[in-house]
Design an enzyme around this catalytic site. Structure first.
Site, short mmCIF file in Angstrom:
data_model
loop_
_atom_site.label_atom_id
_atom_site.label_comp_id
_atom_site.label_asym_id
_atom_site.label_seq_id
_atom_site.Cartn_x
_atom_site.Cartn_y
_atom_site.Cartn_z
N ASP A 9 0.86 -1.18 0.00
CA ASP A 9 0.00 0.00 0.00
C ASP A 9 0.90 1.24 0.00
OD1 ASP A 9 -1.87 1.94 0.41
OD2 ASP A 9 -2.49 1.26 2.41
N ASP A 121 -3.50 2.56 -5.52
CA ASP A 121 -2.24 2.53 -4.78
C ASP A 121 -2.04 1.29 -3.92
OD1 ASP A 121 -4.15 3.20 -2.86
OD2 ASP A 121 -2.76 4.41 -1.73
N GLU A 122 -2.81 0.26 -4.19
CA GLU A 122 -2.71 -0.95 -3.37
C GLU A 122 -2.74 -2.18 -4.25
OE1 GLU A 122 -5.60 -1.64 -0.07
OE2 GLU A 122 -6.07 0.43 -0.53
MG LIG Z 1 -2.35 4.15 0.42
#
Ligand SMILES: [Mg+2]
Lengths: 427, 82
Positions: A9, A121-122
Site C-alpha cells: 500500500d 495505490d494498493e
Molecule cells: Mg495508500
C-alpha cells in the site's frame, strides 16, 4: 490451505508522487485536490490557486505532514485550510499517478504472476509458490522495496504486510505507516486481530461495527466467541464471513486478469463503469444538468465499448447544494453500451426527482456487465447509431478523448481531475 | 507561486543507456542549470506519447514536456517557493 500473500500500500500516494517530482514540496503539508488546472496556451501563464480560496474541491490525498496536522482525505479544501493554514493545495495529475501505478505493478509482476491491483495505490501479490516460506517472502518484499526506490523514487514509499490471506496481509500492512513491513504468520493472526479495532478490518464499516456493539461485541475475541448461528441470523451470509474473519480466515483468492485491466496492467475485471462530475458552479438549470449527464454517459459508454462490455443496469445520482443526494437504479434485459441510451435512463431517474434545486454533482454508473453485445436493434435509426459508434470510437482512440462530441454538448467543458472516490480520468 | 504555462524552451541534454538527461534549460533569455531530475513519466496525447520531466534547481521546480516526434521542449509548469 494457507497462502503467502503480500499486500503493498503506497503511503499518501498522490501526495508522495508530487513530493517525489518536486523537492520544494518535501517535508511540507500538502493536499492534492480533485480538480486539475486548465491547460495553458502557448505564451499564456496561468496562476494556480494554492490557497484554496474560492475552491470547491476536496482533498483527495494529504501528505504525511498534512495528516499529522489533522488534514484528512475527503475534507473540503476550505475546511482543510482552516485546520492547517500552511497547507499547500496542489492540483492532481491523474496521468502521472496512473503511470506510476502501472510502473509498480510491473515490478510486482517480475516476482509473481498473481498480482491483483486492488486500487490505484494498493496491490495484493500471491507469492505462495515463489517464496515457499515467510522468510523468503520477507526477502521478496525487501527486494520489491529496493526496486520501488530505484524505479519510482525514494519519496514514494509503501507499507507492506505479509499474511496467510488477503485480509490478514492488508491488516498487517496497515499496522505500520509509513514505510512499514509487518509479517503475520498464520500462528500470529489472532494476536494481530486482538490488537486492532473491529473497523480496522477491511470489510467492517462503522455501521456494522455499531450493530456488532449493540450485540455486545466490541473486540475480535468477542466476535470469535459469538455463536455462529446467531451471527448468521443477524447478518445472513455476511455473518459467516464475520465469523471466519474474526478467526483470521479469508477464502478470497487473488484476482489477476490482464485482459481488461487498466491499460494493460493487471486488475480484476471491472464490475462497473462510472463517472461523476462536480459542476464548476451549483446550477438550477435543467438543461445544464442534462448536458453534463449526457457527456458523462458518453464517456462511460466509450469505456465500455473500448473494453467490449455492455451493461444491464444504470445507477444515476445527483447531489444538491445542501449536500443531500439521491441515487436510484434501473435494470433492463437488453445490455447496452450506447451513451445516448445510458443517458436516457439516467435522465429518467434524475429528471424525475429534480425540481430546480441547486445541483452540485451528477453522476452515473453502468453495472451488471456482460461481454455479449446487445441484439441487433429492429429500429432503423438505432441500427444507424450502432454502426456509427465504432467509427467514432476509433477516432477517439487515435486522437484522445474529446475529439468528437455530440452537438448538444459543445458548450459543456469537462475539467480533468483526479477524484479520491472515482479515479476517473481514464475515459 | 505555482504557474501553468506552455512556453517553447531550449534544453541541453545528454543521452545515456537509451535515456535522455536534461542539463540546462534556456527560458526567457535566461539559463537555468538543472540540479535534479526527480521523476520522468509519459502520457498519451491522442495517438502519440509525450514525456514529462519533473526537474529542479535549488529554488524552482520545472515540469518540462518533450514531444519526441518533433523533438520540441516546452516548459509547462513552474513552482517557486514562497
Ligand atoms: Mg495508500
Amino acid at each position: 490451505m494457507d497462502k503467502i500473500i503480500i499486500h503493498i500500500d503506497m503511503n499518501s500516494y498522490f501526495a508522495s508522487v508530487e513530493q517525489q517530482a518536486n523537492p520544494l514540496l518535501r517535508g511540507k503539508p500538502i493536499g492534492i485536490t480533485g480538480k486539475h488546472g486548465s491547460i495553458a496556451m502557448s505564451g499564456q501563464r496561468i496562476k494556480v490557486n494554492t490557497d484554496g480560496v474560492h475552491d470547491r474541491s476536496v482533498i483527495t490525498t494529504a501528505s504525511m505532514e498534512a495528516k499529522l496536522l489533522g488534514v484528512k482525505t475527503a475534507m473540503s479544501t476550505w475546511e482543510a485550510r482552516k485546520i492547517c493554514p500552511s497547507l499547500i493545495l496542489w492540483p492532481g495529475d491523474p496521468h502521472k499517478y496512473s503511470e506510476i501505478t502501472e510502473r509498480f505493478n510491473k515490478i510486482y509482476n517480475d516476482f509473481t504472476t498473481k498480482v491483483e491491483a486492488f486500487s490505484v495505490d494498493e496491490s495484493f501479490l500471491d507469492v505462495t509458490e515463489e517464496a515457499g516460506d515467510y522468510f523468503t517472502a520477507t526477502f521478496i518484499a525487501q527486494m520489491i522495496r529496493a526496486r520501488l526506490r530505484a524505479e519510482c523514487g525514494e519519496h514514494i514509499t509503501a507499507s507492506i504486510g505479509i499474511g496467510p490471506n488477503k485480509l490478514m496481509a492488508k491488516l498487517a500492512s496497515e499496522s505500520m505507516k509509513p514505510n512499514g513491513l509487518t509479517v503475520t504468520r498464520p500462528e500470529d493472526t489472532l494476536k494481530l486481530l486482538d490488537s486492532r479495532e473491529l473497523d480496522d478490518l477491511c470489510g467492517i464499516g462503522p455501521r456494522i461495527k455499531q450493530r456488532l456493539n449493540m450485540l455486545g461485541v466490541e473486540t475480535f475475541k468477542q466476535l470469535r466467541e459469538f455463536p455462529l448461528d446467531s451471527l448468521e441470523s443477524e447478518f445472513n451470509r455476511y455473518g459467516t464471513w464475520l465469523h471466519e474473519a474474526a478467526h483470521g480466515r479469508d477464502s478470497n483468492v487473488i484476482q489477476s486478469s490482464t485482459v481488461h485491466g487498466l491499460r494493460g496492467m493487471s486488475t480484476e475485471t471491472p464490475k462497473s463503469y462510472g463517472h461523476s462530475y462536480t459542476l464548476p458552479r451549483n446550477t438550477h438549470d435543467k438543461l445544464i444538468v442534462k448536458r453534463y449527464l449526457l457527456g458523462l454517459a458518453d464517456k462511460v459508454a466509450w469505456r465500455m465499448r473500448r473494453d467490449n462490455f455492455a451493461a444491464c443496469r444504470i445507477t444515476a445520482f445527483i447531489r444538491y447544494g445542501d449536500f443531500s443526494s439521491h441515487a436510484e437504479q434501473r435494470t433492463f434485459y437488453i445490455p447496452t453500451n450506447d451513451g445516448h441510451k445510458l443517458f436516457q435512463v439516467a435522465w429518467q431517474i434524475i429528471g424525475n426527482c429534480f425540481a430546480g434545486e441547486p445541483v452540485r454533482l451528477v453522476g452515473l454508473s453502468a453495472s451488471k456487465l456482460t461481454h455479449k453485445p446487445g441484439q441487433q436493434s429492429l429500429f432503423k435509426k438505432e441500427q444507424k447509431i450502432q454502426s456509427v459508434l465504432p467509427a467514432l470510437d476509433s477516432l477517439q482512440h487515435r486522437y484522445g478523448t474529446g475529439v468528437w462530441t455530440r452537438g448538444s454538448l459543445v458548450k459543456t467543458h469537462f475539467k480533468q481531475r483526479s477524484s479520491g472516490f472515482h479515479f476517473d480520468h481514464l475515459v | 507561486m505555482h504557474e501553468l504555462l506552455n512556453d517553447p524552451i531550449d534544453v541541453l541534454v545528454s543521452f545515456k543507456d537509451n535515456r535522455v538527461f536534461p542539463h540546462t534549460m534556456r527560458w526567457n533569455q535566461k539559463d537555468y542549470k538543472i540540479k535534479d531530475v526527480n521523476l520522468v513519466h509519459s502520457a498519451r496525447e491522442g495517438s502519440k506519447r509525450v514525456f514529462f520531466f519533473s526537474v529542479s534547481d535549488s529554488n524552482n521546480y520545472f515540469k518540462l514536456k518533450l514531444d519526441p516526434e518533433v523533438l520540441e521542449w516546452r516548459l509547462v509548469e513552474l513552482y517557486t517557493d514562497g
